[in-house]
Design a protein around this motif. Structure first.
Motif, PDB file in Angstrom:
ATOM      1  N   GLN A  35       0.806  -1.216   0.000  1.00  0.00           N
ATOM      2  CA  GLN A  35       0.000   0.000   0.000  1.00  0.00           C
ATOM      3  C   GLN A  35       0.844   1.274   0.000  1.00  0.00           C
ATOM      4  O   GLN A  35       0.360   2.348  -0.361  1.00  0.00           O
ATOM      5  N   LYS A  58      -1.573   4.376  -2.385  1.00  0.00           N
ATOM      6  CA  LYS A  58      -2.083   4.692  -1.062  1.00  0.00           C
ATOM      7  C   LYS A  58      -3.593   4.647  -0.946  1.00  0.00           C
ATOM      8  O   LYS A  58      -4.141   4.437   0.139  1.00  0.00           O
ATOM      9  N   ARG A  59      -4.318   4.847  -2.054  1.00  0.00           N
ATOM     10  CA  ARG A  59      -5.773   4.951  -1.969  1.00  0.00           C
ATOM     11  C   ARG A  59      -6.491   3.604  -2.082  1.00  0.00           C
ATOM     12  O   ARG A  59      -7.715   3.554  -1.974  1.00  0.00           O
ATOM     13  N   HIS A  84      -6.936  -0.577  -0.957  1.00  0.00           N
ATOM     14  CA  HIS A  84      -6.738  -1.495   0.158  1.00  0.00           C
ATOM     15  C   HIS A  84      -6.898  -2.919  -0.373  1.00  0.00           C
ATOM     16  O   HIS A  84      -8.002  -3.397  -0.619  1.00  0.00           O
ATOM     17  N   LEU A  93      -7.281  -6.765  -0.680  1.00  0.00           N
ATOM     18  CA  LEU A  93      -7.924  -7.800   0.128  1.00  0.00           C
ATOM     19  C   LEU A  93      -7.545  -9.206  -0.317  1.00  0.00           C
ATOM     20  O   LEU A  93      -7.688 -10.168   0.436  1.00  0.00           O
TER      21      LEU A  93
END
Length: 432
Positions: A122, A126-127, A129, A131
């Motif tokens: 990340q 950065k924006r 996430h 999974l």
């Protein structure tokens, strides 16, 4: 046909990084629909364009796909990695680029394509996430895992060859460092656990090259634009292509800027702004990721106009680029340009362009062409940077002592002349 171009036999595996994203899912849906006869491959040079062979009076203008030994669409097998585990049907629904009725004809095939867990850090995007990701590991361990993914996919799908393409997000801006200067330094850094200068995209590129698969960088990430990757690709004998797909606003710049230069019209300023939703817009809303894209977009004008050669026309251009995240627009990007040009006796004029485009619709045929043409390059024994494919790219990679070619029409001539050479035909100088 030149004897050194191997035939396109067997299956060609297309492994996409970001396989569930808007660009990748649109590319896969469209290609599957084309081979079922459900649609037309609009925007694809390899599928629709003709190529002139010989003199104009010979009247030989076959379609490229009929004379160049490209892989057949029916032989493509799709797969890849993503940080979300949705199958490609679910991903295409989520992306909201294509309406559901266009997905139904290939729904079964789309549901069968399930992403492999991705390499994700990340720090570099950065924006988002992730999974559906691989366990935290050193960069070298990531590379080993990706190489195993490629080998497994190739074996399970009975593929003769693999092409890997990055259609994932733009990573943060990363300047070149000493770890990038040679393949030995790069490998040493990966094995020693260095992370801050080795982006996830570099792991995919290294793994692909090591497995003998062409690698295409479809974003402006540094990735293969480093000496370590150039040397590694040449050493292994693998083509590399990059970087950043040339779709909307930059495509227009590579047409309009040559027009100004050809007519010796001056330029005071060029202001470009974009509004874009979807995952790509969200990622580019981060200043560090935007800087990577900004550098790619800004490089076009100066390279085409050559201000050092024409200082009286282009010596003091003010060039500004903006990208604004606007969720309601989703994948339907709007690119607006204000161009302040100068004519005879210094009189000012303006040109304004408002391009309401669909980002993934423009990108999908470029992905198809790059996959087929990089596979052709591999079979022709071409390795390292594929300059002749600059036609498709915003920021064509080049070595420090070289100048990239950005003029779309020059790029088109180079592309077609390379194809002519590969099939044993004479190149054209257009003087006949």
């Amino acid at each position: 046909m030149k004897e050194n171009v191997k035939p396109a036999t067997g299956k060609l595996g297309v492994m996409v990084v970001g396989v569930g994203g808007a660009v990748a899912s649109t590319f896969i849906v469209g290609t599957l629909a084309v081979r079922k006869g459900l649609t037309t491959p609009i925007g694809s040079i390899t599928q629709l364009a003709n190529i002139r062979l010989g003199k104009k009076s010979d009247n030989r203008n076959p379609k490229i796909k009929d004379v160049v030994p490209l892989a057949e669409l029916n032989d493509l097998v799709f797969g890849g990695w993503d940080i979300f585990e949705e199958n490609i049907y679910e991903a295409a629904i989520h992306a909201e680029v294509l309406v559901e009725k266009d997905l139904l004809g290939v729904k079964e095939e789309l549901e069968a394509i399930k992403p492999i867990p991705a390499v994700f850090d990340q720090t570099f995007v950065k924006r988002l996430h992730g999974l559906h990701v691989k366990k935290d590991a050193t960069r070298w361990e990531y590379v080993e895992a990706l190489r195993e993914d490629i080998r497994t996919f190739k074996k399970e799908n009975s593929c003769e060859r693999i092409v890997v393409i990055w259609a994932a997000s733009t990573e943060i801006f990363l300047p070149q460092s000493k770890e990038h200067e040679s393949i030995e330094a790069f490998e040493k850094a990966m094995k020693e656990g260095v992370k801050e200068v080795i982006a996830p995209s570099m792991c995919y590129a290294y793994a692909a090259i090591a497995e003998g698969a062409p690698f295409i960088m479809g974003a402006p990430n540094l990735c293969i634009d480093i000496p370590a990757m150039w040397d590694f690709a040449e050493k292994v004998g693998v083509p590399i292509v990059g970087k950043d797909l040339k779709t909307g606003q930059t495509m227009l710049k590579t047409v309009l800027a040559p027009m100004l230069k050809t007519r010796m019209l001056g330029l005071d300023g060029w202001f470009s702004t974009n509004i874009l939703g979807n995952r790509d817009g969200e990622v580019l809303d981060d200043p560090d990721s935007f800087k990577t894209k900004e550098v790619s977009k800004l490089s076009v004008i100066d390279t085409i106009l050559e201000p050092e050669m024409y200082p009286e026309l282009y010596g003091s251009i003010y060039h500004k680029v903006r990208i604004n995240y606007y969720p309601p627009r989703k994948d339907n990007k709007e690119g607006w340009d204000n161009i302040d040009l100068v004519g005879w006796m210094g009189y000012p004029m303006q040109l304004k362009v408002d391009f309401l485009c669909r980002d993934s619709i423009l990108a999908a045929p470029l992905v198809l062409d790059l996959v087929l043409l990089s596979d052709l390059a591999l079979r022709a024994g071409m390795s390292g940077i594929q300059y002749w494919l600059s036609f498709y790219l915003k920021s064509p990679i080049h070595k420090p002592d070289e100048l990239p070619e950005h003029d779309l029409f020059v790029q088109n001539t180079v592309l077609k002349n390379t194809l002519r050479q590969l099939i044993g035909e004479e190149t054209l100088d257009y003087l006949d």
